[in-house]
Design a protein around this motif. Structure first.
Motif, PDB file in Angstrom:
ATOM      1  N   CYS A   1       0.893   5.380  -9.806  1.00 49.58           N
ATOM      2  CA  CYS A   1       0.435   4.830  -9.674  1.00 49.58           C
ATOM      3  C   CYS A   1       0.886   2.995  -9.911  1.00 49.58           C
ATOM      4  O   CYS A   1       0.528   2.171  -8.669  1.00 49.58           O
ATOM      5  CB  CYS A   1      -1.161   4.685 -10.412  1.00 49.58           C
ATOM      6  SG  CYS A   1      -2.446   5.655 -10.287  1.00 49.58           S
ATOM      7  N   VAL A   2       1.636   2.663 -10.777  1.00 47.52           N
ATOM      8  CA  VAL A   2       2.136   1.874 -10.846  1.00 47.52           C
ATOM      9  C   VAL A   2       2.693   1.678  -9.727  1.00 47.52           C
ATOM     10  O   VAL A   2       3.577   0.857  -9.366  1.00 47.52           O
ATOM     11  CB  VAL A   2       2.624   1.784 -12.390  1.00 47.52           C
ATOM     12  CG1 VAL A   2       4.376   1.146 -12.342  1.00 47.52           C
ATOM     13  CG2 VAL A   2       1.829   1.612 -13.510  1.00 47.52           C
ATOM     14  N   VAL A   3       4.049   2.801  -9.351  1.00 47.61           N
ATOM     15  CA  VAL A   3       4.829   2.125  -8.227  1.00 47.61           C
ATOM     16  C   VAL A   3       4.357   2.513  -6.794  1.00 47.61           C
ATOM     17  O   VAL A   3       5.268   1.287  -6.374  1.00 47.61           O
ATOM     18  CB  VAL A   3       6.073   4.033  -7.873  1.00 47.61           C
ATOM     19  CG1 VAL A   3       6.662   4.349  -6.772  1.00 47.61           C
ATOM     20  CG2 VAL A   3       5.894   4.378  -9.521  1.00 47.61           C
ATOM     21  N   ALA A   4       3.421   2.753  -6.474  1.00 46.02           N
ATOM     22  CA  ALA A   4       2.937   2.999  -5.485  1.00 46.02           C
ATOM     23  C   ALA A   4       1.757   0.832  -5.748  1.00 46.02           C
ATOM     24  O   ALA A   4       2.031   0.245  -5.247  1.00 46.02           O
ATOM     25  CB  ALA A   4       0.990   3.728  -5.537  1.00 46.02           C
ATOM     26  N   ALA A   5       1.260   0.446  -6.572  1.00 45.03           N
ATOM     27  CA  ALA A   5       0.532  -0.656  -6.853  1.00 45.03           C
ATOM     28  C   ALA A   5       2.562  -1.607  -6.197  1.00 45.03           C
ATOM     29  O   ALA A   5       2.377  -2.222  -5.537  1.00 45.03           O
ATOM     30  CB  ALA A   5       0.636  -0.837  -7.980  1.00 45.03           C
ATOM     31  N   VAL A   6       3.917  -1.867  -7.057  1.00 45.35           N
ATOM     32  CA  VAL A   6       4.659  -2.158  -6.850  1.00 45.35           C
ATOM     33  C   VAL A   6       5.243  -2.501  -5.351  1.00 45.35           C
ATOM     34  O   VAL A   6       5.213  -3.606  -5.146  1.00 45.35           O
ATOM     35  CB  VAL A   6       5.626  -2.180  -7.714  1.00 45.35           C
ATOM     36  CG1 VAL A   6       6.863  -2.997  -7.486  1.00 45.35           C
ATOM     37  CG2 VAL A   6       5.523  -1.681  -9.534  1.00 45.35           C
ATOM     38  N   ALA A   7       4.720  -1.312  -5.083  1.00 41.08           N
ATOM     39  CA  ALA A   7       5.892  -0.638  -3.400  1.00 41.08           C
ATOM     40  C   ALA A   7       4.813  -1.586  -2.817  1.00 41.08           C
ATOM     41  O   ALA A   7       5.340  -2.267  -1.697  1.00 41.08           O
ATOM     42  CB  ALA A   7       6.143   0.417  -2.997  1.00 41.08           C
ATOM     43  N   ALA A   8       3.698  -1.098  -2.722  1.00 41.45           N
ATOM     44  CA  ALA A   8       2.160  -2.213  -2.112  1.00 41.45           C
ATOM     45  C   ALA A   8       2.558  -3.922  -2.283  1.00 41.45           C
ATOM     46  O   ALA A   8       2.673  -4.795  -1.723  1.00 41.45           O
ATOM     47  CB  ALA A   8       0.913  -1.702  -1.520  1.00 41.45           C
ATOM     48  N   THR A   9       2.580  -3.878  -3.101  1.00 39.88           N
ATOM     49  CA  THR A   9       3.022  -5.219  -3.802  1.00 39.88           C
ATOM     50  C   THR A   9       4.179  -6.187  -3.146  1.00 39.88           C
ATOM     51  O   THR A   9       4.831  -7.249  -2.719  1.00 39.88           O
ATOM     52  CB  THR A   9       3.129  -5.661  -5.139  1.00 39.88           C
ATOM     53  OG1 THR A   9       2.041  -5.527  -5.982  1.00 39.88           O
ATOM     54  CG2 THR A   9       3.137  -7.455  -4.887  1.00 39.88           C
ATOM     55  N   GLY A  10       5.457  -4.970  -3.287  1.00 39.95           N
ATOM     56  CA  GLY A  10       6.806  -5.786  -2.406  1.00 39.95           C
ATOM     57  C   GLY A  10       7.034  -5.910  -0.469  1.00 39.95           C
ATOM     58  O   GLY A  10       7.338  -6.720  -0.398  1.00 39.95           O
ATOM     59  N   LEU A  11       5.674  -4.281  -0.476  1.00 43.28           N
ATOM     60  CA  LEU A  11       5.622  -4.880   1.479  1.00 43.28           C
ATOM     61  C   LEU A  11       4.922  -5.932   1.634  1.00 43.28           C
ATOM     62  O   LEU A  11       5.573  -6.663   2.896  1.00 43.28           O
ATOM     63  CB  LEU A  11       4.716  -3.216   1.814  1.00 43.28           C
ATOM     64  CG  LEU A  11       4.600  -3.790   3.103  1.00 43.28           C
ATOM     65  CD1 LEU A  11       5.139  -3.688   3.982  1.00 43.28           C
ATOM     66  CD2 LEU A  11       3.663  -2.646   3.312  1.00 43.28           C
TER      67      LEU A  11
END
Length: 238
Positions: A213-223
C-alpha cells in the motif's frame, strides 16, 4: 495569500464531515427498515464504507484538474501550491479513516442496545476481520484512502494537461487499476484486481499488505508530481 489558505479552502470544499454524517444516518436508517422484515446479522456500515474510496478518488481528480490550475492561474506558485495540497491530502485521508472507524464504533453501540451482532459477513480478507478492530480498521482505510486520493490526483492532472497526446488520462486510469489493488488487500475497498491477486497468491501477510500500500501510494504521488510540477494553464477556449 496567508499560510495554509489553500489547505483551508480545499478542506472546506471537501464536505467530508457532512457527507460522512449523511452516509452514517442513511446506513442506520436502511438497517432499521430492513430489521422490520428480517433479522440483522451483519454490520450495515461495513457495506456502505466501500463508497468512500471513490470519494477520495474524485477529490484527487478535483484537486489537480480544478483547484491547482485555478490557483496557479491567479499567481500562486507551484512551489507554494504543492505542499499545501499535500497537507490537505494527509488531513483528508487521516480524518476520513478516523470517521470510518468512528462509524463502526457508533454502530456497535447502537447494535448493543438492540442486541444485534455486528459482524463483517463471511469475508475474512484485509487488515481487519472484525468490526471492533478499530486500530486495524483505521490503518486499512488510511492506506486505502491514500492510494485512491493519489491515483485520482494523477488521473486529474493527466487529463487536464492532455498528457501524451491526450491519451495520458486513459493510460493513468489503466495504471491506476493496478495501483489501487493493495487497497482491496487492506480491506478498504472491494475491487476485482485485488481478488485476482488473492486468487493467485492467497491473502498476503499484514506486513506485505502495508508495504504494498505504501509503495502504491508513493508511486501514485510521484506520478502526480511528475504531471503537475510544470502544469500548463489552459485558457477557457482551449
Amino acid at each position: 495569500m496567508n499560510r495554509y489558505t489553500l489547505t483551508r479552502h480545499l478542506w472546506r470544499s471537501s464536505g467530508l464531515v457532512v457527507l460522512w454524517a449523511g452516509m452514517l444516518v442513511l446506513s442506520l436508517l436502511v438497517t432499521g427498515i430492513v430489521s422490520l422484515f428480517k433479522d440483522i446479522t451483519i454490520s450495515g456500515w461495513s457495506a456502505w464504507v466501500y463508497i468512500s474510496p471513490w470519494y477520495m478518488l474524485g477529490m484527487g481528480i478535483y484537486v489537480t484538474a480544478v483547484h491547482l490550475p485555478m490557483y496557479i492561474e491567479h499567481g500562486v506558485t507551484r512551489r507554494r501550491c504543492m505542499p499545501q495540497a499535500l497537507l490537505f491530502g494527509l488531513l483528508l485521508v487521516t480524518v476520513g479513516a478516523a470517521l470510518i472507524t468512528l462509524g463502526f464504533g457508533i454502530e456497535r453501540a447502537l447494535y448493543a442496545v438492540v442486541d444485534w451482532p455486528q459482524t463483517l459477513g463471511e469475508s475474512d480478507d484485509g487488515l481487519f476481520t472484525a468490526a471492533d478492530q478499530y486500530g486495524r480498521i483505521f490503518l486499512g482505510f488510511w492506506l486505502g484512502f491514500a492510494i485512491f486520493l493519489a491515483v485520482g490526483a494523477a488521473i486529474g492532472a493527466a487529463f487536464y494537461r492532455k498528457a501524451w497526446g491526450g491519451l495520458g488520462g486513459v493510460l493513468v486510469i489503466v495504471l491506476g487499476l493496478g495501483l489501487i489493488s493493495p487497497a482491496g488487500l487492506a480491506g478498504a475497498a472491494s475491487f476485482p484486481t485485488s481478488r485476482v491477486v488473492e486468487a493467485v497468491a492467497g491473502q498476503p501477510s499484514i506486513a506485505l499488505v502495508v508495504v504494498s500500500c505504501v509503495v502504491a501510494a508513493v508511486a501514485a504521488t510521484g506520478l502526480t508530481w511528475g504531471l503537475v510540477r510544470d502544469l500548463p494553464i489552459r485558457s477557457s477556449g482551449n
